[in-house]
Scaffold this active site. Structure first.
Site, mmCIF file in Angstrom:
data_model
loop_
_atom_site.group_PDB
_atom_site.id
_atom_site.type_symbol
_atom_site.label_atom_id
_atom_site.label_comp_id
_atom_site.label_asym_id
_atom_site.label_seq_id
_atom_site.Cartn_x
_atom_site.Cartn_y
_atom_site.Cartn_z
ATOM 1 N N GLN A 1 33.702 22.505 37.812
ATOM 2 C CA GLN A 1 32.897 22.937 37.851
ATOM 3 C C GLN A 1 32.444 23.999 36.735
ATOM 4 O O GLN A 1 31.082 24.060 36.240
ATOM 5 C CB GLN A 1 32.636 24.436 38.637
ATOM 6 C CG GLN A 1 32.743 23.239 40.578
ATOM 7 C CD GLN A 1 31.420 22.612 40.710
ATOM 8 O OE1 GLN A 1 30.379 22.597 39.968
ATOM 9 N NE2 GLN A 1 31.725 21.303 41.068
ATOM 10 N N GLU A 2 33.241 23.775 36.245
ATOM 11 C CA GLU A 2 33.207 24.577 34.317
ATOM 12 C C GLU A 2 32.309 23.588 33.635
ATOM 13 O O GLU A 2 31.961 23.770 33.044
ATOM 14 C CB GLU A 2 34.013 25.188 33.958
ATOM 15 C CG GLU A 2 35.224 26.387 34.066
ATOM 16 C CD GLU A 2 36.345 26.622 33.149
ATOM 17 O OE1 GLU A 2 36.704 26.232 32.286
ATOM 18 O OE2 GLU A 2 37.570 27.020 34.402
ATOM 19 N N HIS B 1 34.376 31.399 31.502
ATOM 20 C CA HIS B 1 35.832 32.467 31.725
ATOM 21 C C HIS B 1 36.212 32.104 33.745
ATOM 22 O O HIS B 1 35.455 31.558 34.649
ATOM 23 C CB HIS B 1 35.693 33.884 32.367
ATOM 24 C CG HIS B 1 36.538 34.661 32.736
ATOM 25 N ND1 HIS B 1 37.732 34.724 32.047
ATOM 26 C CD2 HIS B 1 36.954 34.608 34.217
ATOM 27 C CE1 HIS B 1 38.795 35.926 32.851
ATOM 28 N NE2 HIS B 1 38.487 35.879 34.095
ATOM 29 N N GLY C 1 40.200 21.613 25.190
ATOM 30 C CA GLY C 1 39.087 21.534 24.716
ATOM 31 C C GLY C 1 38.686 20.307 25.387
ATOM 32 O O GLY C 1 37.685 19.773 25.236
ATOM 33 N N THR D 1 31.098 40.575 24.849
ATOM 34 C CA THR D 1 30.654 41.783 24.649
ATOM 35 C C THR D 1 31.535 42.093 24.053
ATOM 36 O O THR D 1 32.919 42.089 24.464
ATOM 37 C CB THR D 1 29.747 43.135 25.809
ATOM 38 O OG1 THR D 1 30.210 42.742 27.188
ATOM 39 C CG2 THR D 1 28.509 42.212 25.821
ATOM 40 N N LEU E 1 35.789 42.724 27.355
ATOM 41 C CA LEU E 1 36.868 41.998 27.715
ATOM 42 C C LEU E 1 36.494 40.638 29.373
ATOM 43 O O LEU E 1 36.411 41.707 29.977
ATOM 44 C CB LEU E 1 38.224 41.985 27.739
ATOM 45 C CG LEU E 1 39.141 40.695 27.428
ATOM 46 C CD1 LEU E 1 39.410 39.703 27.264
ATOM 47 C CD2 LEU E 1 40.921 40.418 28.098
ATOM 48 N N ARG F 1 44.615 41.336 13.053
ATOM 49 C CA ARG F 1 42.993 41.158 14.103
ATOM 50 C C ARG F 1 42.470 41.528 13.333
ATOM 51 O O ARG F 1 41.609 40.164 13.113
ATOM 52 C CB ARG F 1 43.301 42.261 14.986
ATOM 53 C CG ARG F 1 42.736 41.511 16.540
ATOM 54 C CD ARG F 1 42.673 42.510 17.472
ATOM 55 N NE ARG F 1 44.067 42.739 18.684
ATOM 56 C CZ ARG F 1 44.128 41.334 19.446
ATOM 57 N NH1 ARG F 1 43.074 41.144 19.219
ATOM 58 N NH2 ARG F 1 45.413 41.920 19.510
HETATM 59 C C1 GRF Z 1 39.725 26.555 31.158
HETATM 60 O O1 GRF Z 1 39.585 27.071 32.223
HETATM 61 C C2 GRF Z 1 38.904 28.344 30.381
HETATM 62 O O2 GRF Z 1 37.682 28.285 31.097
HETATM 63 C C3 GRF Z 1 39.644 29.025 30.187
HETATM 64 O O3 GRF Z 1 40.520 28.333 29.058
HETATM 65 C C4 GRF Z 1 40.710 27.240 30.047
HETATM 66 C C5 GRF Z 1 40.162 26.167 28.884
HETATM 67 O O4 GRF Z 1 40.231 24.660 28.968
HETATM 68 N N1 GRF Z 1 39.038 30.055 29.421
HETATM 69 P P1 GRF Z 1 40.007 23.769 28.126
HETATM 70 O O5 GRF Z 1 40.713 24.010 26.770
HETATM 71 O O6 GRF Z 1 38.125 23.759 27.873
HETATM 72 O O7 GRF Z 1 39.896 22.440 28.589
#
Ligand code: GRF
Length: 210
Positions: free
Chosen positions: A169-170, A105, A12, A137, A140, A61
């Site tokens: 950077q995320e 992603h 998280g 969308t 995937l 699912r």
């Molecule tokens: C991140 O690298 C995200 O891009 C990927 O999974 C990771 C999750 O990290 N989908 P966190 O749970 O936000 O720390």
């Protein structure tokens, strides 16, 4: 005030970055498909309501998607933020939230969709890697791109060192995208991303800089 929910499966850290960024909206809930997700405790400690919709408790699912949608809809969110949410969501779920469902992603899409993106980037020998925030969308990791950040791939990188550089950077780009959406500056219009008053960067990122 607009509100949003965040869906997580684990650590998280993106969720933390978004909540800490004090975006102009209220986080109505953090929802995990895994009861053990570490991010749940962090959110609860911040006074953010948390919920678990355990995918193992659903027979199919479709049943999981329905249970998840029911939990989300209790909060009537303007925006649904997937932040390290590791379940593939079905087409009817995605359609239900079209234009208000975003994901991050860890690659420069459309390169390296799916899992193990950092190892794949190293194997491909790319010099520049990064992260992408996109509208979701049904296909995937292929929705309309909102914002990307690029990082260099450095000599000696392992998947872990590269992942850490990308993750930093995320934490910059995801709060920014959420902020734009909640400000009403970002929307999906007939499959295209519309961003008003977009700040324009200049120049180029070239790696190696040499
Ligand atoms: C991140 O690298 C995200 O891009 C990927 O999974 C990771 C999750 O990290 N989908 P966190 O749970 O936000 O720390």
């Amino acid at each position: 005030m607009k509100n949003y929910v965040i869906l997580i499966s684990g650590r998280g850290s993106n969720m933390e970055a978004i909540i800490d960024a004090q975006v102009p909206g209220r986080c109505a809930a953090v929802i995990s498909n895994r009861p053990a997700a570490a991010g749940l405790a962090w959110a609860a400690a911040r006074g953010v309501p948390t919920a678990v919709v355990d995918h193992k408790a659903s027979a199919s699912r479709e049943a999981f998607d329905a249970a998840l949608a029911a939990e989300i809809d209790r909060h009537a969110p303007d925006l649904v933020v997937l932040a390290g949410f590791m379940r593939v969501l079905g087409e009817s779920f995605v359609r239900r939230y079209e234009g208000r469902l975003i994901n991050i992603h860890p690659s420069l899409l459309p390169a390296f969709p799916g899992l193990h993106t950092h190892a794949a980037a190293l194997a491909a020998g790319v010099r520049i890697h990064g992260a992408t925030v996109h509208f979701v969308t049904p296909a995937l990791d292929s929705g309309p791109i909102i914002i990307q950040a690029a990082v260099p791939v450095l000599p000696g990188d392992s998947p872990d060192t590269l992942a850490a550089r990308v993750l930093a950077q995320e934490h910059v780009i995801y709060p920014r995208a959420v902020d734009w959406f909640l400000q009403g500056r970002l929307r999906l219009d007939q499959g295209r991303v519309v961003l008003t008053d977009e700040p324009m960067g200049a120049g180029a990122l070239i790696v190696p800089a040499g």
